[in-house]
Design an enzyme around this catalytic site. Structure first.
Site, PDB file in Angstrom:
ATOM      1  N   HIS A 150       0.828  -1.464  -0.299  1.00 50.91           N
ATOM      2  CA  HIS A 150      -0.365   0.048  -0.001  1.00 50.91           C
ATOM      3  C   HIS A 150       0.941   1.685  -0.246  1.00 50.91           C
ATOM      4  O   HIS A 150       0.355   2.444  -0.089  1.00 50.91           O
ATOM      5  CB  HIS A 150      -1.152   0.372   1.135  1.00 50.91           C
ATOM      6  CG  HIS A 150      -0.743  -0.052   2.375  1.00 50.91           C
ATOM      7  ND1 HIS A 150      -1.231   0.618   3.614  1.00 50.91           N
ATOM      8  CD2 HIS A 150       0.611  -0.184   3.115  1.00 50.91           C
ATOM      9  CE1 HIS A 150      -0.464   0.589   4.645  1.00 50.91           C
ATOM     10  NE2 HIS A 150       0.374  -0.180   4.430  1.00 50.91           N
ATOM     11  N   HIS A 151       1.919   1.291   0.148  1.00 50.15           N
ATOM     12  CA  HIS A 151       3.138   2.200  -0.303  1.00 50.15           C
ATOM     13  C   HIS A 151       3.466   2.315  -1.704  1.00 50.15           C
ATOM     14  O   HIS A 151       3.909   3.986  -2.262  1.00 50.15           O
ATOM     15  CB  HIS A 151       4.245   2.333   0.757  1.00 50.15           C
ATOM     16  CG  HIS A 151       4.073   2.050   2.056  1.00 50.15           C
ATOM     17  ND1 HIS A 151       2.785   3.268   3.151  1.00 50.15           N
ATOM     18  CD2 HIS A 151       4.371   0.342   2.521  1.00 50.15           C
ATOM     19  CE1 HIS A 151       3.042   3.069   4.306  1.00 50.15           C
ATOM     20  NE2 HIS A 151       3.732   1.169   4.168  1.00 50.15           N
ATOM     21  N   CYS A 152       2.989   1.456  -2.891  1.00 49.03           N
ATOM     22  CA  CYS A 152       3.350   1.919  -4.266  1.00 49.03           C
ATOM     23  C   CYS A 152       2.460   2.721  -4.874  1.00 49.03           C
ATOM     24  O   CYS A 152       0.577   1.956  -4.702  1.00 49.03           O
ATOM     25  CB  CYS A 152       3.736   0.527  -4.672  1.00 49.03           C
ATOM     26  SG  CYS A 152       4.001   0.976  -6.090  1.00 49.03           S
TER      27      CYS A 152
END
Length: 364
Positions: A150-152
């Site tokens: 979920h950080h990309c």
């Protein structure tokens, strides 16, 4: 228009092939696990936890190899549904991958090894999330025993996240599956999900609920603007407060907008003692949290896709397996439903949910 949204006809993909009805909608591949000369041990992430989850489920006789959906690797064309070509080209530089994965020695490896030993596992998990999205719509629920990067976002990786699998799964459904036009992301990893938030910043079809430790990575103030229901937690938050907030805000989010799919980012880095999460939730609290989310989805007859995301202790694999077993024991994930072969799982669930089933859905 968002940069990764295209009016072009969807390309052909191997990821949406039919899955045998005998399989559980549980997606996994041995290729998920990252092992290469011990380099994976230089990051606190347990890079073999996904295989351990499956081993625990086999020990408990929930699954066998032939009944697990084998994840396929996302191809470059699949990834280009969301990612820019410029970003994918950057991953051909080992120092970029070293930065994203937070494993500095990767910098010194030839990129062909980085592709094979680090990025291929992440691409396979990404393919698994896309496959599980379609399975969830077809069968009412699905679990990818991986993913949750979920950080990309479409043009930037970080925090061990090289591909935007959550964005991809939703974008694939919007483009390819009739009747899926609204999605809700419930992100309960300890960290803010800034990647999918940046991707869906201006997309009114996607509702984002995010509960996270407000003091830790990534602290992305711009991405926070995309969160429709923001739950910022304090250091050391414990079970009682946490579960109350999760239940209140999950119910509130699903009452505000009834989506066609829920993507549930079920990070276990909320566990007490996690070196990166900074929260203090017990193993039982994590199991209960997942139960709350699945009950909310089941009571509203909304398909749900779960991905496992972060979790940086050796015991997290056991907790994930225990949670899946608990969901099964409560009838919230049901093989009979999953293999019923009906065209509309929402209708099937409606028929199957007797008064006794519904009474079981109220929280103890």
């Amino acid at each position: 228009m968002l940069p990764f949204i295209s009016a072009m006809k969807p390309h052909r993909t191997e990821l949406y092939q039919d899955v045998p009805s005998t399989c559980w909608p549980i997606v996994y591949s041995p290729d998920y696990n990252i092992t290469f000369m011990g380099l994976e041990k230089l990051h606190p992430f347990d890079a073999g936890k996904w295989g351990k989850v499956i081993d625990f489920l086999k020990e408990e006789k929930l699954v066998v190899d032939d009944l697990i959906v084998q994840a396929r690797e996302a191809t470059e064309d699949d990834l280009l549904v969301v990612h820019t070509r410029r970003y994918l080209n950057k991953l051909k530089w080992s120092f970029v991958v070293a930065t994203i994965t937070e494993i500095p020695p990767v910098l010194f490896l030839p990129n062909f090894l980085v592709q094979r030993k680090v990025l291929k596992p992440l691409r396979t998990q990404t393919g698994g999330t896309i496959m599980a999205g379609k399975l969830a719509v077809d069968r009412g629920w699905a679990i990818n025993v991986g993913g949750g990067f979920h950080h990309c976002s479409s043009d930037k990786g970080g925090g061990f996240c090289a591909y935007a699998d959550i964005t991809l799964a939703i974008k694939f459904l919007f483009e390819r599956v009739q009747g899926v036009s609204k999605a809700t992301i419930i992100d309960l990893d300890a960290h803010q999900g800034n990647g999918h938030e940046r991707d869906f910043m201006d997309d009114s079809r996607v509702y984002i609920m995010d509960a996270y430790n407000r003091y830790i990575y990534p602290g992305d103030g711009f991405a926070k603007r995309a969160i429709k229901r923001k739950v910022e937690l304090e250091w050391g938050t414990e079970d009682t407060e946490y579960l109350q907030k999760v239940q209140t805000h999950v119910e509130g989010a699903l009452n505000e907008l009834k989506p066609d799919i829920i993507v549930y980012n079920a990070g276990t880095d909320i566990l007490d003692g996690d070196p990166l999460g900074g929260l203090a939730i017990s193993p039982q609290g994590i199991v209960k949290r997942d139960e709350v989310v699945f009950k909310a989805a089941r009571s509203r007859r909304i398909p749900i896709l779960m991905v496992t995301s972060g979790g940086y202790q050796k015991r997290t694999a056991r907790i994930i397996a225990d949670s899946i077993l608990n969901l099964h024991n409560l009838g919230l994930i049901d093989k009979e439903l999953a293999t019923s072969g009906v065209e509309n799982p929402k209708v099937e669930q409606m028929l199957r949910n007797s008064v006794a089933d519904l009474s079981k859905l109220s929280l103890q």
